[in-house]
Design a protein around this motif. Structure first.
Motif, PDB file in Angstrom:
ATOM      1  N   ARG A  87       0.742  -1.273  -0.565  1.00  0.00           N
ATOM      2  CA  ARG A  87      -0.379   0.202   0.215  1.00  0.00           C
ATOM      3  C   ARG A  87       1.159   0.958  -0.076  1.00  0.00           C
ATOM      4  NH1 ARG A  87      -2.961   0.758   4.211  1.00  0.00           N
ATOM      5  NH2 ARG A  87      -4.602   2.113   2.732  1.00  0.00           N
ATOM      6  N   ARG A  88       1.855   1.767  -0.127  1.00  0.00           N
ATOM      7  CA  ARG A  88       3.395   2.217  -0.195  1.00  0.00           C
ATOM      8  C   ARG A  88       3.492   2.662  -1.853  1.00  0.00           C
ATOM      9  NH1 ARG A  88       5.507   0.088   4.511  1.00  0.00           N
ATOM     10  NH2 ARG A  88       7.950   0.050   3.551  1.00  0.00           N
ATOM     11  N   GLY A  89       3.847   1.537  -2.404  1.00  0.00           N
ATOM     12  CA  GLY A  89       3.208   2.005  -3.501  1.00  0.00           C
ATOM     13  C   GLY A  89       5.704   2.534  -4.070  1.00  0.00           C
ATOM     14  N   THR A  90       6.081   2.318  -3.526  1.00  0.00           N
ATOM     15  CA  THR A  90       7.321   2.940  -3.098  1.00  0.00           C
ATOM     16  C   THR A  90       8.398   2.587  -5.100  1.00  0.00           C
ATOM     17  OG1 THR A  90       8.177   2.786  -0.809  1.00  0.00           O
ATOM     18  CG2 THR A  90       9.993   3.850  -2.919  1.00  0.00           C
ATOM     19  N   LEU A  91       8.444   1.270  -5.017  1.00  0.00           N
ATOM     20  CA  LEU A  91       8.866   0.807  -6.114  1.00  0.00           C
ATOM     21  C   LEU A  91       7.423   1.069  -7.443  1.00  0.00           C
ATOM     22  CD1 LEU A  91      10.960  -0.609  -7.243  1.00  0.00           C
ATOM     23  CD2 LEU A  91      10.250  -2.497  -7.174  1.00  0.00           C
ATOM     24  N   LEU A  92       6.989   1.280  -7.246  1.00  0.00           N
ATOM     25  CA  LEU A  92       6.146   1.857  -8.785  1.00  0.00           C
ATOM     26  C   LEU A  92       5.544   3.266  -9.057  1.00  0.00           C
ATOM     27  CD1 LEU A  92       2.496   0.090  -7.760  1.00  0.00           C
ATOM     28  CD2 LEU A  92       3.588  -0.457  -9.030  1.00  0.00           C
ATOM     29  N   PHE A  93       6.324   3.717  -7.420  1.00  0.00           N
ATOM     30  CA  PHE A  93       6.157   5.486  -9.053  1.00  0.00           C
ATOM     31  C   PHE A  93       7.607   5.604  -8.784  1.00  0.00           C
ATOM     32  CE2 PHE A  93       2.991   5.651  -4.982  1.00  0.00           C
ATOM     33  CZ  PHE A  93       2.382   6.853  -5.792  1.00  0.00           C
ATOM     34  N   ILE A  94       8.991   4.947  -8.351  1.00  0.00           N
ATOM     35  CA  ILE A  94       9.415   5.274  -8.980  1.00  0.00           C
ATOM     36  C   ILE A  94       9.982   4.577 -10.812  1.00  0.00           C
ATOM     37  CG2 ILE A  94      12.320   4.178  -9.718  1.00  0.00           C
ATOM     38  CD1 ILE A  94      12.454   3.719  -5.934  1.00  0.00           C
ATOM     39  N   TYR A  95       9.401   3.948 -11.004  1.00  0.00           N
ATOM     40  CA  TYR A  95       9.024   3.189 -12.434  1.00  0.00           C
ATOM     41  C   TYR A  95       8.206   3.965 -13.324  1.00  0.00           C
ATOM     42  CZ  TYR A  95      12.363  -0.453 -12.146  1.00  0.00           C
ATOM     43  OH  TYR A  95      12.819  -1.880 -12.191  1.00  0.00           O
ATOM     44  N   ASP A  96       6.847   4.278 -12.385  1.00  0.00           N
ATOM     45  CA  ASP A  96       6.434   5.570 -12.714  1.00  0.00           C
ATOM     46  C   ASP A  96       6.303   7.173 -12.824  1.00  0.00           C
ATOM     47  OD1 ASP A  96       3.479   6.482 -14.070  1.00  0.00           O
ATOM     48  OD2 ASP A  96       3.464   7.719 -12.049  1.00  0.00           O
ATOM     49  N   GLN A  97       7.149   7.475 -12.372  1.00  0.00           N
ATOM     50  CA  GLN A  97       7.638   8.463 -12.296  1.00  0.00           C
ATOM     51  C   GLN A  97       9.402   8.940 -12.779  1.00  0.00           C
ATOM     52  OE1 GLN A  97       6.156  10.692  -9.188  1.00  0.00           O
ATOM     53  NE2 GLN A  97       3.869  10.029  -9.153  1.00  0.00           N
ATOM     54  N   GLY A  98       9.334   8.348 -12.861  1.00  0.00           N
ATOM     55  CA  GLY A  98      11.038   8.049 -13.105  1.00  0.00           C
ATOM     56  C   GLY A  98      12.283   8.244 -14.614  1.00  0.00           C
ATOM     57  N   LEU A  99      12.977   8.654 -14.228  1.00  0.00           N
ATOM     58  CA  LEU A  99      13.666   9.156 -15.521  1.00  0.00           C
ATOM     59  C   LEU A  99      14.974   7.879 -16.051  1.00  0.00           C
ATOM     60  CD1 LEU A  99      14.611  11.641 -17.240  1.00  0.00           C
ATOM     61  CD2 LEU A  99      16.379  11.686 -16.167  1.00  0.00           C
ATOM     62  N   GLU A 166      -1.808   5.105  12.561  1.00  0.00           N
ATOM     63  CA  GLU A 166      -2.575   3.824  12.294  1.00  0.00           C
ATOM     64  C   GLU A 166      -4.283   4.255  12.424  1.00  0.00           C
ATOM     65  OE1 GLU A 166      -3.717   0.659  12.456  1.00  0.00           O
ATOM     66  OE2 GLU A 166      -2.164   1.138  13.175  1.00  0.00           O
ATOM     67  N   ALA A 167      -4.369   6.137  12.330  1.00  0.00           N
ATOM     68  CA  ALA A 167      -5.307   6.835  11.461  1.00  0.00           C
ATOM     69  C   ALA A 167      -5.230   7.168  10.205  1.00  0.00           C
ATOM     70  CB  ALA A 167      -5.867   7.874  12.504  1.00  0.00           C
ATOM     71  N   VAL A 168      -4.018   6.992   9.505  1.00  0.00           N
ATOM     72  CA  VAL A 168      -3.778   7.382   7.986  1.00  0.00           C
ATOM     73  C   VAL A 168      -3.613   5.733   8.095  1.00  0.00           C
ATOM     74  CG1 VAL A 168      -1.314   8.139   7.317  1.00  0.00           C
ATOM     75  CG2 VAL A 168      -1.911   8.898   8.604  1.00  0.00           C
ATOM     76  N   HIS A 169      -3.382   5.193   7.987  1.00  0.00           N
ATOM     77  CA  HIS A 169      -3.251   3.496   7.725  1.00  0.00           C
ATOM     78  C   HIS A 169      -5.404   3.427   7.862  1.00  0.00           C
ATOM     79  CE1 HIS A 169      -3.649  -0.398   7.245  1.00  0.00           C
ATOM     80  NE2 HIS A 169      -3.676  -0.942   8.091  1.00  0.00           N
ATOM     81  N   LEU A 170      -5.951   3.473   8.655  1.00  0.00           N
ATOM     82  CA  LEU A 170      -7.563   3.217   8.184  1.00  0.00           C
ATOM     83  C   LEU A 170      -7.436   4.091   7.002  1.00  0.00           C
ATOM     84  CD1 LEU A 170      -8.624   2.553  11.335  1.00  0.00           C
ATOM     85  CD2 LEU A 170      -8.032   1.259   9.992  1.00  0.00           C
ATOM     86  N   LEU A 171      -7.627   5.974   7.592  1.00  0.00           N
ATOM     87  CA  LEU A 171      -8.085   6.833   6.317  1.00  0.00           C
ATOM     88  C   LEU A 171      -7.716   6.544   5.001  1.00  0.00           C
ATOM     89  CD1 LEU A 171      -9.866   9.134   5.917  1.00  0.00           C
ATOM     90  CD2 LEU A 171      -8.248  10.653   6.755  1.00  0.00           C
ATOM     91  N   THR A 172      -6.674   6.307   4.792  1.00  0.00           N
ATOM     92  CA  THR A 172      -5.979   6.064   2.944  1.00  0.00           C
ATOM     93  C   THR A 172      -6.589   4.681   3.319  1.00  0.00           C
ATOM     94  OG1 THR A 172      -4.457   4.764   4.096  1.00  0.00           O
ATOM     95  CG2 THR A 172      -3.912   7.292   3.263  1.00  0.00           C
ATOM     96  N   ALA A 173      -6.505   3.332   3.722  1.00  0.00           N
ATOM     97  CA  ALA A 173      -7.491   2.546   3.304  1.00  0.00           C
ATOM     98  C   ALA A 173      -8.932   2.809   2.873  1.00  0.00           C
ATOM     99  CB  ALA A 173      -7.214   1.893   4.398  1.00  0.00           C
ATOM    100  N   HIS A 174      -9.636   3.480   4.007  1.00  0.00           N
ATOM    101  CA  HIS A 174     -10.916   3.769   3.405  1.00  0.00           C
ATOM    102  C   HIS A 174     -10.739   4.483   1.991  1.00  0.00           C
ATOM    103  CE1 HIS A 174     -15.046   5.391   4.149  1.00  0.00           C
ATOM    104  NE2 HIS A 174     -14.530   6.585   3.790  1.00  0.00           N
TER     105      HIS A 174
END
Length: 238
Positions: A87-99, A166-174
């Motif tokens: 749910r963080r997508g660090t690698l996904l964002f590197i490949y999506d937005q990277g150079l 924990e609040a961020v975890h739930l709110l982003t999941a929502h």
């Protein structure tokens, strides 16, 4: 732009020097966007032949720290799918937005296409058990935060940090939105829900600056109401 080109050249030299057998590489993070300082590190994803091994390394090259996301061409597809699951997508964002720095056989281009498709799907949804555990933990942290004596700032601050995470975890999941850690926690939070997110961050800041827990507790109650309500008695973890 000059800084971006300079950092790209620096990252390309790193890859050439350390991984002469690499088949692909891409520069991600702030460096790819031209938003760095003199002390910024480099986030570089490297693709290696299948005879090598997938791993993550932190090195220093020419005086600058570099975090390396290293995958074999056989492992990269599975790694991208797993990155959606956390749910963080660090690698996904590197490949999506990277150079792109190097792409001998089109592996980087194919990985970018896959990353963009996974990002469009959004992060994996929480299971019912994960929802219950999140609600239970957040309820416990909120209750302890409210009960923490104002004279014990160590406990207050520790509880405020756990409550916020924990609040961020739930709110982003929502919102089926990507989450983050470190500096990416407030960034992803505000992207997902500007109003409730700012209330959480402001409440956390009031605990830190004034020892006032009421605002953060109120913001958390709104998140719990949004995600099924507080969970105390009756919770079972299997």
């Amino acid at each position: 732009m000059n800084d971006q080109n300079g950092l790209a050249s620096e990252a390309r030299r790193l890859v050439t020097h350390r991984f002469p057998h690499a088949v692909g590489a891409i520069l991600g993070g702030s460096a790819a966007q031209g938003r760095t300082s003199a002390s910024s590190d480099l986030d570089v994803a490297v693709l290696l032949p299948d005879s090598d091994t997938t791993r993550r390394e932190v090195i220093r090259h020419d005086g600058r720290l570099a975090e390396l996301f290293i995958h074999t061409t056989a492992d990269i597809q599975r790694a991208l799918e797993h990155n959606r699951g956390n749910r963080r997508g660090t690698l996904l964002f590197i490949y999506d937005q990277g150079l792109p720095l190097l792409d001998l056989h089109g592996d980087v281009d194919r990985s970018r296409t896959q990353a963009r498709a996974l990002l469009a799907m959004g992060p994996s949804a929480l299971t019912p058990a994960e929802w219950d555990r999140g609600r239970y933990l957040l309820t416990c942290f909120m209750d302890d935060l409210i009960d923490a004596p104002s004279t014990n700032r160590y406990e207050q601050l520790a509880l405020a940090d756990h409550t916020l995470r924990e609040a961020v975890h739930l709110l982003t999941a929502h919102h089926r939105a990507w989450t983050g850690i470190g500096k990416w926690l407030p960034r992803r939070l505000l992207q997902a829900d500007p109003e409730r997110g700012r209330a959480l961050l402001d409440g956390h800041q009031r605990v830190a600056e004034r020892g006032d827990t009421a605002s953060l507790a109120a913001a958390v109650e709104r998140i719990l109401d949004l995600t099924g309500g507080p969970l105390r008695e009756g919770y079972v973890q299997r």
